[in-house]
Design an enzyme around this catalytic site. Structure first.
Site, PDB file in Angstrom:
ATOM      1  N   GLN A   1       3.306  10.075   1.060  1.00  0.00           N
ATOM      2  CA  GLN A   1       4.596   9.385   1.196  1.00  0.00           C
ATOM      3  C   GLN A   1       5.524   9.685   0.017  1.00  0.00           C
ATOM      4  OE1 GLN A   1       2.645   5.407   2.132  1.00  0.00           O
ATOM      5  NE2 GLN A   1       4.494   5.278   3.394  1.00  0.00           N
TER       6      GLN A   1
ATOM      7  N   HIS B   1      -2.185   7.597   7.016  1.00  0.00           N
ATOM      8  CA  HIS B   1      -1.142   8.411   6.375  1.00  0.00           C
ATOM      9  C   HIS B   1      -1.692   9.751   5.883  1.00  0.00           C
ATOM     10  CE1 HIS B   1       2.541   6.068   6.244  1.00  0.00           C
ATOM     11  NE2 HIS B   1       1.918   5.000   5.798  1.00  0.00           N
TER      12      HIS B   1
ATOM     13  N   GLY C   1       0.836  -1.188   0.000  1.00  0.00           N
ATOM     14  CA  GLY C   1       0.000   0.000   0.000  1.00  0.00           C
ATOM     15  C   GLY C   1       0.872   1.238   0.000  1.00  0.00           C
TER      16      GLY C   1
ATOM     17  N   CYS D   1       5.916  -0.418   7.293  1.00  0.00           N
ATOM     18  CA  CYS D   1       5.585   0.810   6.575  1.00  0.00           C
ATOM     19  C   CYS D   1       6.814   1.261   5.800  1.00  0.00           C
ATOM     20  CB  CYS D   1       5.159   1.889   7.571  1.00  0.00           C
ATOM     21  SG  CYS D   1       4.733   3.455   6.782  1.00  0.00           S
ATOM     22  N   LEU D   2       6.605   1.661   4.544  1.00  0.00           N
ATOM     23  CA  LEU D   2       7.740   2.106   3.732  1.00  0.00           C
ATOM     24  C   LEU D   2       8.382   3.367   4.300  1.00  0.00           C
ATOM     25  CD1 LEU D   2       6.319   1.464   0.142  1.00  0.00           C
ATOM     26  CD2 LEU D   2       7.746  -0.033   1.559  1.00  0.00           C
TER      27      LEU D   2
ATOM     28  N   HIS E   1      -4.377   1.550   7.709  1.00  0.00           N
ATOM     29  CA  HIS E   1      -2.990   2.018   7.750  1.00  0.00           C
ATOM     30  C   HIS E   1      -2.780   3.168   6.758  1.00  0.00           C
ATOM     31  CE1 HIS E   1       1.532   1.133   7.858  1.00  0.00           C
ATOM     32  NE2 HIS E   1       1.399   1.952   6.838  1.00  0.00           N
ATOM     33  N   GLU E   2      -3.255   2.977   5.517  1.00  0.00           N
ATOM     34  CA  GLU E   2      -3.029   3.998   4.488  1.00  0.00           C
ATOM     35  C   GLU E   2      -3.871   5.255   4.752  1.00  0.00           C
ATOM     36  OE1 GLU E   2      -0.509   3.561   2.757  1.00  0.00           O
ATOM     37  OE2 GLU E   2      -0.291   1.405   3.054  1.00  0.00           O
TER      38      GLU E   2
HETATM   39 NI    NI Z   1       2.766   3.079   5.740  1.00  0.00          NI
END
Ligand code: NI
Length: 180
Positions: free
Chosen positions: A54, A148, A49, A102-103, A144-145
């Site tokens: 991000q 963000h 995701g 998470c990236l 989660h997304e």
């Molecule tokens: Ni993330």
């Protein structure tokens, strides 16, 4: 398409609250390019995701997909999904705990409680209204997304920081204790 750099925690853009994407610009070349870049970047970074902030695009857009089920040890594939200006309109009472990465927090895993299922409404990549009822891993990805888009990271949702682990130690000590 361009692989964009995924910002890490510490960059102010990762902590910013995002604006809705203008609906009349969905489908414009710039929008389509952004979505393409998001998918290409997510895949290059081996994520499931990605949220627009991000890659330093301050809009309420998220994408996700799960192609490589083996890598994530999941039973089901999840088709590529675009959600523009999404909101959770309903959710289960109960929460479930599972490990997340998470990236923007590379090399970390943490156990996070999330609603087991959510219903989300928004627009898809063509500007059509979309309503999605998701359970389990997909519901977790969506929550989660969505976080963000308001500058919230999974570590903010943890209620037991002893369940934060580096990836190597996660594989060594925690992988088998999975979800509950
Ligand atoms: Ni993330």
């Amino acid at each position: 398409m361009t692989i964009r750099r995924v910002l890490r925690a510490g960059h102010p853009a990762v902590r910013a609250s995002c604006d809705p994407y203008p609906e009349d610009r969905i489908g414009d070349p710039a929008f389509d390019r952004l979505i393409d870049d998001m998918f290409e970047s997510m895949r290059d970074y081996d994520g499931v995701g990605l949220a627009a902030p991000q890659i330093q695009e301050p809009y309420r857009i998220l994408i996700y997909e799960l192609e490589d089920t083996e890598r994530y040890d999941r039973d089901e594939r999840i088709d590529p999904t675009v959600l523009v200006n999404p909101t959770v309109v309903d959710h289960s009472e109960n929460t479930v705990r599972d490990w997340e990465g998470c990236l923007s927090l590379p090399e970390l895993r943490g156990e996070v409680p999330r609603y087991e299922s959510v219903t989300v409404e928004g627009l898809d990549g063509t500007g059509e209204s979309i309503r999605r009822q998701a359970t389990g891993f997909e519901a977790r990805i969506i929550q989660h997304e969505l976080d963000h888009l308001d500058g919230t990271l999974f570590v903010d949702r943890m209620d037991d920081m002893s369940r934060l682990s580096y990836l190597k130690e996660f594989h060594q000590f925690h992988e088998s204790d999975g979800s509950s």
